[in-house]
Design an enzyme around this catalytic site. Structure first.
Site, PDB file in Angstrom:
ATOM      1  N   ASN A 163      -6.609 -14.624   0.465  1.00 23.60           N
ATOM      2  CA  ASN A 163      -6.802 -16.064   0.259  1.00 23.60           C
ATOM      3  C   ASN A 163      -6.227 -16.872   1.414  1.00 23.60           C
ATOM      4  OD1 ASN A 163      -8.011 -15.491  -2.164  1.00 23.60           O
ATOM      5  ND2 ASN A 163      -6.246 -16.033  -3.409  1.00 23.60           N
ATOM      6  N   ARG A 171       0.838  -1.210   0.000  1.00 24.87           N
ATOM      7  CA  ARG A 171       0.000   0.000   0.000  1.00 24.87           C
ATOM      8  C   ARG A 171       0.865   1.249   0.000  1.00 24.87           C
ATOM      9  NH1 ARG A 171      -5.336  -0.287   0.681  1.00 24.87           N
ATOM     10  NH2 ARG A 171      -6.266  -2.174   1.525  1.00 24.87           N
ATOM     11  N   ARG A 172       1.880   1.256   0.850  1.00 26.37           N
ATOM     12  CA  ARG A 172       2.772   2.412   0.935  1.00 26.37           C
ATOM     13  C   ARG A 172       3.556   2.592  -0.363  1.00 26.37           C
ATOM     14  NH1 ARG A 172       5.050   1.240   6.990  1.00 26.37           N
ATOM     15  NH2 ARG A 172       3.155   1.846   8.099  1.00 26.37           N
ATOM     16  N   TYR A 230       3.118 -20.075  -1.886  1.00 24.39           N
ATOM     17  CA  TYR A 230       1.957 -19.558  -2.610  1.00 24.39           C
ATOM     18  C   TYR A 230       1.962 -18.037  -2.576  1.00 24.39           C
ATOM     19  CZ  TYR A 230      -2.946 -18.185  -3.230  1.00 24.39           C
ATOM     20  OH  TYR A 230      -4.094 -17.561  -3.635  1.00 24.39           O
ATOM     21  N   PHE A 231       2.137 -17.475  -1.383  1.00 19.16           N
ATOM     22  CA  PHE A 231       2.131 -16.027  -1.231  1.00 19.16           C
ATOM     23  C   PHE A 231       3.262 -15.392  -2.031  1.00 19.16           C
ATOM     24  CE2 PHE A 231       3.122 -11.992   0.711  1.00 19.16           C
ATOM     25  CZ  PHE A 231       1.870 -11.442   0.924  1.00 19.16           C
ATOM     26  N   ARG A 236       1.345 -18.910  -8.268  1.00 17.99           N
ATOM     27  CA  ARG A 236       0.624 -19.428  -7.108  1.00 17.99           C
ATOM     28  C   ARG A 236       0.147 -20.855  -7.295  1.00 17.99           C
ATOM     29  NH1 ARG A 236      -3.389 -17.741 -10.330  1.00 17.99           N
ATOM     30  NH2 ARG A 236      -5.506 -18.410  -9.929  1.00 17.99           N
ATOM     31  N   ARG A 259      -4.673 -10.019  -2.732  1.00 14.87           N
ATOM     32  CA  ARG A 259      -5.443 -11.247  -2.927  1.00 14.87           C
ATOM     33  C   ARG A 259      -4.766 -12.441  -2.255  1.00 14.87           C
ATOM     34  NH1 ARG A 259      -9.836 -11.394  -2.299  1.00 14.87           N
ATOM     35  NH2 ARG A 259      -9.602 -13.619  -2.532  1.00 14.87           N
ATOM     36  N   TYR A 307      -8.434 -19.329   4.297  1.00 14.22           N
ATOM     37  CA  TYR A 307      -8.215 -20.754   4.537  1.00 14.22           C
ATOM     38  C   TYR A 307      -7.676 -21.059   5.925  1.00 14.22           C
ATOM     39  CZ  TYR A 307      -9.339 -22.331  -0.127  1.00 14.22           C
ATOM     40  OH  TYR A 307     -10.011 -22.649  -1.268  1.00 14.22           O
ATOM     41  N   GLY A 344       4.912 -16.640  -4.598  1.00 17.44           N
ATOM     42  CA  GLY A 344       4.686 -16.826  -6.032  1.00 17.44           C
ATOM     43  C   GLY A 344       3.616 -15.913  -6.575  1.00 17.44           C
ATOM     44  N   TYR A 345       2.537 -15.739  -5.833  1.00 21.26           N
ATOM     45  CA  TYR A 345       1.434 -14.878  -6.259  1.00 21.26           C
ATOM     46  C   TYR A 345       1.873 -13.419  -6.291  1.00 21.26           C
ATOM     47  CZ  TYR A 345      -3.640 -14.116  -6.866  1.00 21.26           C
ATOM     48  OH  TYR A 345      -4.881 -13.816  -7.351  1.00 21.26           O
TER      49      TYR A 345
END
Length: 118
Positions: free
Chosen positions: A40, A15-16, A78-79, A89, A36, A44, A81-82
């Site tokens: 996600n 965000r910054r 996952y985080f 991901r 996202r 989970y 890679g995404y």
């Protein structure tokens, strides 16, 4: 909990970096992917904790802990890679899904053994 805190901090940093103020969730594609990925993983987490808890109590703590560590590692990958690309991901997503299914199987096996013993 440390993983969720790490993911949340990554959203704050994104965000910054891209000057996207809350409550906005749209903006630079890199921010959107990080946002996202964090959402996600958070969605989970209750499922993971519930299955981990039940499998650990009713099946076997060691096996459950190993599955839990593999799940957490796959969610971290996952985080990461995404955050780089949406396609990054997929491999870790499949691994984490298999870990949840395995934990579900362990939990069910433990519950059945516990409640069906004569």
């Amino acid at each position: 909990v440390l993983f969720l805190a790490y993911f949340t901090l990554q959203v704050i940093y994104a965000r910054r970096k891209h000057k996207i103020s809350p409550p906005e969730t749209r903006g630079h594609p890199e921010f959107e992917r990080i946002f996202r990925a964090q959402a996600n993983c958070s969605e989970y987490f209750p499922i993971f904790i519930s299955l981990l808890w039940v499998a650990g109590i009713f099946f076997h703590q060691g096996v459950t802990a190993a599955c839990g560590l593999l799940y957490l590692y796959s969610r971290l990958k996952y985080f990461q890679g995404y955050a780089v690309a949406a396609q990054g991901r997929l491999g870790p997503l499949y691994t984490s899904a298999w870990m949840l299914w395995l934990l579900l199987g362990l939990a069910l096996a433990g519950l059945l053994a516990h409640f069906l013993q004569p």
